[in-house]
Design a protein around this motif. Structure first.
Motif, mmCIF file in Angstrom:
data_model
loop_
_atom_site.group_PDB
_atom_site.id
_atom_site.type_symbol
_atom_site.label_atom_id
_atom_site.label_comp_id
_atom_site.label_asym_id
_atom_site.label_seq_id
_atom_site.Cartn_x
_atom_site.Cartn_y
_atom_site.Cartn_z
ATOM 1 N N LYS A 1 41.788 42.199 26.839
ATOM 2 C CA LYS A 1 40.909 43.069 27.631
ATOM 3 C C LYS A 1 39.700 43.562 26.827
ATOM 4 O O LYS A 1 38.711 43.990 27.399
ATOM 5 C CB LYS A 1 41.692 44.299 28.137
ATOM 6 C CG LYS A 1 42.924 43.985 28.974
ATOM 7 C CD LYS A 1 42.560 43.397 30.311
ATOM 8 C CE LYS A 1 42.448 44.457 31.398
ATOM 9 N NZ LYS A 1 42.121 43.808 32.701
ATOM 10 N N VAL B 165 33.941 39.225 33.282
ATOM 11 C CA VAL B 165 33.848 40.645 33.638
ATOM 12 C C VAL B 165 34.028 40.804 35.154
ATOM 13 O O VAL B 165 34.762 41.693 35.613
ATOM 14 C CB VAL B 165 32.506 41.237 33.182
ATOM 15 C CG1 VAL B 165 32.391 42.696 33.641
ATOM 16 C CG2 VAL B 165 32.375 41.155 31.668
ATOM 17 N N LYS B 166 33.352 39.928 35.920
ATOM 18 C CA LYS B 166 33.459 40.009 37.377
ATOM 19 C C LYS B 166 34.897 39.849 37.830
ATOM 20 O O LYS B 166 35.345 40.493 38.783
ATOM 21 C CB LYS B 166 32.602 38.920 38.036
ATOM 22 C CG LYS B 166 31.121 39.278 38.073
ATOM 23 C CD LYS B 166 30.300 38.214 38.777
ATOM 24 C CE LYS B 166 28.829 38.574 38.762
ATOM 25 N NZ LYS B 166 27.975 37.404 39.034
ATOM 26 N N ASN B 167 35.657 38.986 37.169
ATOM 27 C CA ASN B 167 37.060 38.758 37.519
ATOM 28 C C ASN B 167 37.988 39.827 36.947
ATOM 29 O O ASN B 167 39.207 39.654 36.930
ATOM 30 C CB ASN B 167 37.515 37.383 37.033
ATOM 31 C CG ASN B 167 36.722 36.284 37.709
ATOM 32 O OD1 ASN B 167 36.208 36.474 38.804
ATOM 33 N ND2 ASN B 167 36.620 35.137 37.045
ATOM 34 N N LYS B 168 37.360 40.904 36.419
ATOM 35 C CA LYS B 168 38.117 42.039 35.885
ATOM 36 C C LYS B 168 39.080 41.639 34.772
ATOM 37 O O LYS B 168 40.173 42.211 34.625
ATOM 38 C CB LYS B 168 38.882 42.753 37.011
ATOM 39 C CG LYS B 168 37.978 43.220 38.155
ATOM 40 C CD LYS B 168 38.620 44.352 38.923
ATOM 41 C CE LYS B 168 37.862 44.653 40.210
ATOM 42 N NZ LYS B 168 36.464 45.073 39.984
ATOM 43 N N GLN B 169 38.692 40.632 33.970
ATOM 44 C CA GLN B 169 39.536 40.238 32.847
ATOM 45 C C GLN B 169 39.236 41.074 31.607
ATOM 46 O O GLN B 169 39.933 40.992 30.611
ATOM 47 C CB GLN B 169 39.296 38.756 32.510
ATOM 48 C CG GLN B 169 39.811 37.790 33.573
ATOM 49 C CD GLN B 169 39.312 36.374 33.317
ATOM 50 O OE1 GLN B 169 38.298 35.954 33.854
ATOM 51 N NE2 GLN B 169 40.018 35.647 32.473
ATOM 52 N N SER C 137 38.011 44.912 29.896
ATOM 53 C CA SER C 137 37.777 46.332 30.106
ATOM 54 C C SER C 137 36.696 46.873 29.167
ATOM 55 O O SER C 137 35.954 47.774 29.511
ATOM 56 C CB SER C 137 39.079 47.116 29.918
ATOM 57 O OG SER C 137 39.538 46.947 28.594
ATOM 58 N N LEU D 275 29.035 46.559 37.368
ATOM 59 C CA LEU D 275 30.395 46.064 37.167
ATOM 60 C C LEU D 275 31.202 47.079 36.372
ATOM 61 O O LEU D 275 30.653 47.864 35.596
ATOM 62 C CB LEU D 275 30.372 44.716 36.443
ATOM 63 C CG LEU D 275 29.680 43.590 37.220
ATOM 64 C CD1 LEU D 275 29.566 42.339 36.355
ATOM 65 C CD2 LEU D 275 30.458 43.274 38.506
ATOM 66 N N ASP D 276 32.503 47.016 36.538
ATOM 67 C CA ASP D 276 33.380 48.015 35.936
ATOM 68 C C ASP D 276 33.799 47.587 34.529
ATOM 69 O O ASP D 276 34.857 46.973 34.342
ATOM 70 C CB ASP D 276 34.608 48.185 36.851
ATOM 71 C CG ASP D 276 35.537 49.257 36.312
ATOM 72 O OD1 ASP D 276 35.054 50.140 35.577
ATOM 73 O OD2 ASP D 276 36.744 49.176 36.622
ATOM 74 N N VAL D 277 32.960 47.891 33.532
ATOM 75 C CA VAL D 277 33.276 47.520 32.152
ATOM 76 C C VAL D 277 32.606 48.513 31.200
ATOM 77 O O VAL D 277 31.514 49.018 31.477
ATOM 78 C CB VAL D 277 32.813 46.070 31.856
ATOM 79 C CG1 VAL D 277 31.298 45.956 31.901
ATOM 80 C CG2 VAL D 277 33.353 45.564 30.534
#
Lengths: 205, 205
Positions: B81, B132-136, B138, B164-166
């Motif tokens: 992550k 990142v888009k695939n939420k792999q 953090s 994006l959530d990172v």
């Protein structure tokens, strides 16, 4: 170093065995190979394999050669009676680049150096002495490096030739062309005074 | 240069194509190869051939690898992550040598440099953004070089990740351990004051 690939590690290890190349430089070189087309690297490895598999040393003068005799010994225009004695192949190239010498060479393959365990029998001295004994040579020019080891080697060969009919000379040592006297070391400057030549002679060069 | 052998000339030409190696150094290296056992040189050429023929780049992080995935991506103990973004393979090795990072890497393969004609599309940026888009991922740690090109590359990626959530971080820039303040350049020193950290934090290192 922490390699993520055994292939990479092996390649770096092998390259770093070369003189003057450490692990870091080896890694830089090997990564460069990976960044360029594969065919270029295969050309490089083929050239090196061809070299070590097929290279010859001239039977006559021990210079590097593609055939039995090198291009110099094979050239009928060159004077085989005048032989320039050098330490290694690079010295032949250096003298050839001056275009001032039209005789043959004899490559010793090093110089006498007890510190490195190199004695006269490790060098190509016997074949040279035999050439003189067989009256193949009229003049021998010593062109080894200007060090104690080089001088020792010359002196050893000179002693082996005692009583034989050959002229022995040595290349001139003195201040370099373009050098200023002020910065020349004392030994060189001293020798260049002792070994002075007629001014008329210097004009002809 | 005046080579007496075509094989030698070809080998020197190939070696002198390597970065930082001129004709003279190439000649020295090649003559060294001739002075050591032939088998050693064949080991060298085999290692280089194996490398360029069989090397892989990790499907996940683009690091050099023997298999599909590199040792780091394959290691279940490492935290996938947290991803450290670096320019090339040497940077991975440098960070691995510190033993301070237990996450994954993402090797860009260079940095954005219009002067050298390297744009974002020449680098492995798309695969990173997809991860990142695939939420792999953090946390993304930028560890590119501290130059304009490095900063540009970081900023370009940062923009791509907008919304994006990172978490994005960058490695600390400051005076080196062991450095004297007096000799540190002003920009570095200035930044190290702006980015000062609580003293208690520094004690834990």
């Amino acid at each position: 170093m922490n390699f993520s690939s055994k292939l990479l590690e092996k390649a770096v290890d092998e390259v770093s065995l070369l003189p003057g190349i450490g692990k870091r430089t080896a890694l830089r070189l090997v990564l460069h190979l990976l960044n360029r087309p594969k065919s270029q690297t295969l050309q490089l490895t083929k050239a090196l394999e061809d070299l070590v598999e097929n290279i010859n040393f001239c039977k006559n003068c021990h210079n590097i050669s593609d055939g039995e005799l090198c291009e110099i010994c094979n050239n009928p225009k060159r004077n085989s009676k005048i032989v320039c004695v050098v330490e290694d192949v690079r010295d032949v190239m250096a003298i050839e680049n001056t275009a001032q010498f039209q005789g043959h060479y004899h490559v010793l393959g090093g110089k006498i150096s007890p510190m490195e365990g190199i004695g006269p029998h490790n060098l190509n001295i016997e074949t040279l002495v035999n050439k003189v004994k067989n009256k193949q040579i009229s003049e021998l020019i010593f062109a080894t490096s200007s060090t104690i080891e080089g001088d020792t080697t010359n002196f050893y060969i000179f002693k082996q030739l005692e009583g034989l009919d050959v002229i022995t000379t040595t290349i001139a040592r003195g201040i370099s062309v373009g050098d200023e006297l002020e910065y020349t070391d004392e030994v060189t400057l001293g020798r260049s005074i002792i070994n002075r030549i007629p001014f008329e002679t210097s004009l002809k060069r």
